[in-house]
Scaffold this motif. Structure first.
Motif, PDB file in Angstrom:
ATOM      1  N   GLY A 171    -102.055 -49.625  73.398  1.00  0.00           N
ATOM      2  CA  GLY A 171    -101.472 -50.904  73.016  1.00  0.00           C
ATOM      3  C   GLY A 171    -102.047 -51.376  71.700  1.00  0.00           C
ATOM      4  O   GLY A 171    -101.930 -50.710  70.678  1.00  0.00           O
ATOM      5  N   HIS A 172    -102.720 -52.541  71.731  1.00  0.00           N
ATOM      6  CA  HIS A 172    -103.376 -53.077  70.545  1.00  0.00           C
ATOM      7  C   HIS A 172    -104.893 -53.027  70.722  1.00  0.00           C
ATOM      8  O   HIS A 172    -105.611 -53.969  70.381  1.00  0.00           O
ATOM      9  CB  HIS A 172    -102.915 -54.510  70.273  1.00  0.00           C
ATOM     10  N   ASP A 173    -105.368 -51.907  71.221  1.00  0.00           N
ATOM     11  CA  ASP A 173    -106.800 -51.743  71.435  1.00  0.00           C
ATOM     12  C   ASP A 173    -107.207 -50.310  71.101  1.00  0.00           C
ATOM     13  O   ASP A 173    -106.415 -49.373  71.259  1.00  0.00           O
ATOM     14  CB  ASP A 173    -107.157 -52.063  72.888  1.00  0.00           C
ATOM     15  N   CYS A 174    -108.430 -50.154  70.622  1.00  0.00           N
ATOM     16  CA  CYS A 174    -108.996 -48.838  70.311  1.00  0.00           C
ATOM     17  C   CYS A 174    -110.071 -48.536  71.350  1.00  0.00           C
ATOM     18  O   CYS A 174    -111.125 -49.185  71.354  1.00  0.00           O
ATOM     19  CB  CYS A 174    -109.590 -48.820  68.908  1.00  0.00           C
ATOM     20  N   VAL A 175    -109.798 -47.587  72.213  1.00  0.00           N
ATOM     21  CA  VAL A 175    -110.694 -47.287  73.329  1.00  0.00           C
ATOM     22  C   VAL A 175    -111.502 -46.036  73.010  1.00  0.00           C
ATOM     23  O   VAL A 175    -110.942 -44.954  72.799  1.00  0.00           O
ATOM     24  CB  VAL A 175    -109.900 -47.080  74.634  1.00  0.00           C
ATOM     25  N   LYS A 176    -112.806 -46.189  72.981  1.00  0.00           N
ATOM     26  CA  LYS A 176    -113.672 -45.052  72.682  1.00  0.00           C
ATOM     27  C   LYS A 176    -113.642 -44.051  73.836  1.00  0.00           C
ATOM     28  O   LYS A 176    -113.772 -44.421  75.000  1.00  0.00           O
ATOM     29  CB  LYS A 176    -115.106 -45.537  72.439  1.00  0.00           C
ATOM     30  N   GLN A 177    -113.474 -42.761  73.488  1.00  0.00           N
ATOM     31  CA  GLN A 177    -113.384 -41.709  74.494  1.00  0.00           C
ATOM     32  C   GLN A 177    -114.680 -40.906  74.612  1.00  0.00           C
ATOM     33  O   GLN A 177    -115.165 -40.666  75.696  1.00  0.00           O
ATOM     34  CB  GLN A 177    -112.225 -40.764  74.146  1.00  0.00           C
ATOM     35  N   TRP A 178    -115.203 -40.471  73.490  1.00  0.00           N
ATOM     36  CA  TRP A 178    -116.454 -39.715  73.515  1.00  0.00           C
ATOM     37  C   TRP A 178    -117.054 -39.668  72.113  1.00  0.00           C
ATOM     38  O   TRP A 178    -116.414 -40.058  71.138  1.00  0.00           O
ATOM     39  CB  TRP A 178    -116.248 -38.290  74.045  1.00  0.00           C
ATOM     40  N   GLN A 179    -118.289 -39.219  72.030  1.00  0.00           N
ATOM     41  CA  GLN A 179    -118.944 -39.044  70.742  1.00  0.00           C
ATOM     42  C   GLN A 179    -119.779 -37.776  70.769  1.00  0.00           C
ATOM     43  O   GLN A 179    -120.152 -37.283  71.838  1.00  0.00           O
ATOM     44  CB  GLN A 179    -119.830 -40.243  70.396  1.00  0.00           C
ATOM     45  N   ARG A 180    -120.028 -37.247  69.585  1.00  0.00           N
ATOM     46  CA  ARG A 180    -120.830 -36.028  69.484  1.00  0.00           C
ATOM     47  C   ARG A 180    -121.781 -36.156  68.303  1.00  0.00           C
ATOM     48  O   ARG A 180    -121.403 -36.632  67.238  1.00  0.00           O
ATOM     49  CB  ARG A 180    -119.937 -34.805  69.307  1.00  0.00           C
ATOM     50  N   LYS A 181    -122.996 -35.711  68.510  1.00  0.00           N
ATOM     51  CA  LYS A 181    -124.029 -35.794  67.483  1.00  0.00           C
ATOM     52  C   LYS A 181    -124.163 -34.448  66.771  1.00  0.00           C
ATOM     53  O   LYS A 181    -124.148 -33.389  67.410  1.00  0.00           O
ATOM     54  CB  LYS A 181    -125.367 -36.163  68.128  1.00  0.00           C
ATOM     55  N   PHE A 182    -124.283 -34.496  65.443  1.00  0.00           N
ATOM     56  CA  PHE A 182    -124.511 -33.298  64.646  1.00  0.00           C
ATOM     57  C   PHE A 182    -125.910 -33.355  64.031  1.00  0.00           C
ATOM     58  O   PHE A 182    -126.573 -34.393  64.061  1.00  0.00           O
ATOM     59  CB  PHE A 182    -123.450 -33.179  63.546  1.00  0.00           C
ATOM     60  N   ARG A 183    -126.331 -32.268  63.457  1.00  0.00           N
ATOM     61  CA  ARG A 183    -127.676 -32.214  62.882  1.00  0.00           C
ATOM     62  C   ARG A 183    -127.727 -32.839  61.490  1.00  0.00           C
ATOM     63  O   ARG A 183    -128.806 -33.196  61.007  1.00  0.00           O
ATOM     64  CB  ARG A 183    -128.150 -30.757  62.808  1.00  0.00           C
ATOM     65  N   THR A 184    -126.567 -32.952  60.841  1.00  0.00           N
ATOM     66  CA  THR A 184    -126.503 -33.506  59.485  1.00  0.00           C
ATOM     67  C   THR A 184    -125.339 -34.495  59.399  1.00  0.00           C
ATOM     68  O   THR A 184    -124.460 -34.512  60.269  1.00  0.00           O
ATOM     69  CB  THR A 184    -126.306 -32.387  58.444  1.00  0.00           C
ATOM     70  N   PRO A 185    -125.288 -35.334  58.352  1.00  0.00           N
ATOM     71  CA  PRO A 185    -124.213 -36.322  58.217  1.00  0.00           C
ATOM     72  C   PRO A 185    -122.820 -35.694  58.204  1.00  0.00           C
ATOM     73  O   PRO A 185    -122.621 -34.606  57.659  1.00  0.00           O
ATOM     74  CB  PRO A 185    -124.528 -36.989  56.871  1.00  0.00           C
TER      75      PRO A 185
END
Length: 233
Positions: A171-185
């Protein structure tokens, strides 16, 4: 083309790209021509264009080094183009990237201010933006990318804090699903079908190299099975 001198548009002539002259810029790209004619040209960093064929409207969004975000609504026909509306919003941070995520949705990466989603920009312009949840908590936002999910539209956010964030639009919302960390930017993100199986993969460029992320086969199978399973009365 974006440069310190402003905006340049090129067309293909005899297998060579030639820059449009002032007359053609004014006729076909008035929204960019006016920016080039300003007393002080703001160095542009980001730009994206969405064209509505049904209405003959071009939406041109630009982001500048000084934090100026502009959205131009341009009427286009066989005779030329005319700017109908111009919406401007000022951020305190440079605009790293802008992208039209889905029909009516504009996503803006304002570096250390995080990411902002503008819903229904074709109706409200830049007056109704919402901060994307958690986008400010991982250092500077460096990149954004729309993605086609199995369950609809979504997008990814990459940060200098070495984090990739993935969201679903509901709808009019942004729902976070997952995140992942890397070793560099994280520097850049792209989403496309890498293997030809019809599923969108995610390519991430970090300071450490290229990373390819693919969907979990078991989750895909489960999702498709649920879609095609006969519904019980």
């Amino acid at each position: 083309m974006l440069s310190n001198q402003g905006y340049g548009v090129f067309e293909l002539r005899s297998k060579q790209f030639c820059q449009l002259d002032t007359f053609k810029m004014e006729r076909w790209f008035p929204e960019l021509h006016m920016k080039n004619r300003g007393k002080k040209v703001r160095p542009p960093i980001a730009m994206d264009i969405m064209f509505d064929k049904a209405l003959g409207l071009r939406y041109t969004c630009t982001g500048d080094e000084d934090g100026t975000l502009s959205l131009s609504v341009v009427k286009v026909d066989s005779e030329g183009a005319e700017t109908k509306e111009e919406h401007v919003r000022k951020f305190s941070a440079p605009i790293a990237q802008v992208t039209f995520v889905a029909p009516g949705h504009l996503l803006v990466a304002a570096t250390w201010e995080g990411a902002v989603m503008y819903f229904d920009y074709d109706v409200h312009g830049l007056s109704k933006g919402i901060m994307v949840y958690d986008s400010m908590n991982h250092d500077v936002v460096t990149s954004i990318c729309p993605i086609e999910r199995l369950d609809g539209h979504g997008f990814c956010i990459g940060t200098f804090g070495k984090t990739l964030l993935t969201y679903k639009i509901e709808g009019h919302d942004c729902v976070k699903q997952w995140q992942r960390k890397f070793r560099t930017p994280v520097l850049q993100i792209r989403s496309f079908d890498l293997t030809g199986d019809g599923l969108q993969d995610i390519a991430v460029i970090s300071a450490g190299g290229l990373h390819l992320l693919q969907l979990n086969d078991q989750l895909v199978t489960k999702h498709i099975s649920q879609k095609i399973a006969p519904k019980k009365n």
